[in-house]
Design a protein around this motif. Sequence first.
Motif, mmCIF file in Angstrom:
data_model
loop_
_atom_site.group_PDB
_atom_site.id
_atom_site.type_symbol
_atom_site.label_atom_id
_atom_site.label_comp_id
_atom_site.label_asym_id
_atom_site.label_seq_id
_atom_site.Cartn_x
_atom_site.Cartn_y
_atom_site.Cartn_z
ATOM 1 N N GLN A 20 -2.192 9.410 -2.088
ATOM 2 C CA GLN A 20 -2.669 8.619 -3.222
ATOM 3 C C GLN A 20 -2.624 7.240 -3.115
ATOM 4 O O GLN A 20 -1.578 6.649 -3.596
ATOM 5 N N ASP A 21 -3.419 6.580 -2.481
ATOM 6 C CA ASP A 21 -3.500 5.153 -2.182
ATOM 7 C C ASP A 21 -3.466 4.226 -3.237
ATOM 8 O O ASP A 21 -2.753 3.279 -3.554
ATOM 9 N N ASP A 22 -4.215 4.687 -4.447
ATOM 10 C CA ASP A 22 -4.351 3.867 -5.578
ATOM 11 C C ASP A 22 -3.181 3.972 -6.386
ATOM 12 O O ASP A 22 -2.490 3.055 -6.858
ATOM 13 N N LEU A 23 -2.444 5.015 -6.333
ATOM 14 C CA LEU A 23 -1.224 5.093 -6.988
ATOM 15 C C LEU A 23 -0.017 4.456 -6.502
ATOM 16 O O LEU A 23 0.804 3.691 -6.965
ATOM 17 N N GLN A 25 -0.488 1.642 -4.663
ATOM 18 C CA GLN A 25 -0.637 0.329 -4.883
ATOM 19 C C GLN A 25 -0.072 -0.223 -6.303
ATOM 20 O O GLN A 25 0.678 -1.466 -6.314
ATOM 21 N N VAL A 26 -0.231 0.667 -7.066
ATOM 22 C CA VAL A 26 0.612 0.367 -8.413
ATOM 23 C C VAL A 26 1.831 0.392 -8.390
ATOM 24 O O VAL A 26 2.748 -0.612 -8.937
ATOM 25 N N ASN A 29 3.578 -2.652 -6.643
ATOM 26 C CA ASN A 29 3.584 -3.663 -7.798
ATOM 27 C C ASN A 29 4.805 -3.865 -8.606
ATOM 28 O O ASN A 29 5.219 -4.731 -9.149
ATOM 29 N N SER A 54 -2.026 10.508 5.628
ATOM 30 C CA SER A 54 -2.454 9.509 4.411
ATOM 31 C C SER A 54 -2.773 8.128 5.366
ATOM 32 O O SER A 54 -1.946 7.280 5.079
ATOM 33 N N GLU A 56 -4.809 5.592 4.470
ATOM 34 C CA GLU A 56 -5.079 4.761 3.566
ATOM 35 C C GLU A 56 -3.705 4.208 3.025
ATOM 36 O O GLU A 56 -3.274 2.819 2.989
ATOM 37 N N CYS A 57 -2.828 5.103 2.721
ATOM 38 C CA CYS A 57 -1.649 4.935 2.536
ATOM 39 C C CYS A 57 -0.857 3.972 3.631
ATOM 40 O O CYS A 57 -0.175 2.964 3.416
ATOM 41 N N ILE A 60 -1.840 0.375 3.772
ATOM 42 C CA ILE A 60 -1.280 -0.330 2.738
ATOM 43 C C ILE A 60 0.268 -0.850 3.151
ATOM 44 O O ILE A 60 0.704 -1.828 3.105
#
Length: 120
Positions: A20-23, A25-26, A29, A54, A56-57, A60
């Motif tokens: 869950q790369d979007d999560l 990123q959040v 932060n 993963s 993408e994760c 990041i």
Amino acid sequence: MEVEGASNNERMLAACRNDQDDLLQVILNASDIDINFSDAIGDTALHYAASFGSVECMEILVNRNGINLNAKNRIEKNTPLHKAVQYEDEKDIALAMVDLLLEAGADPRYIYIYELTSKK
């Protein structure tokens, strides 16, 4: 009695386990995050990303300041690179993760202790 949920550090591990790369990123932060946080056996978010494919994760994480690319877990002394090499679900993903870790500066000279000791 007050019940607490998972910490941001624990949520970071879960995000990498579940790709869950979007999560992620959040979560990154948040001010209370430890990029090198590890679970009970010493696996970091980077270990989780490598273990579960993963990519993408992982991308990041390797671009975050202070990330330990060569963190060893407590039991097998595996680094995230070892976990990426062991990933068996899709060869292309495994190769992408290995390339990503090496390009980011992971040290391929760390020995996989578990393999050496299990053959005795």
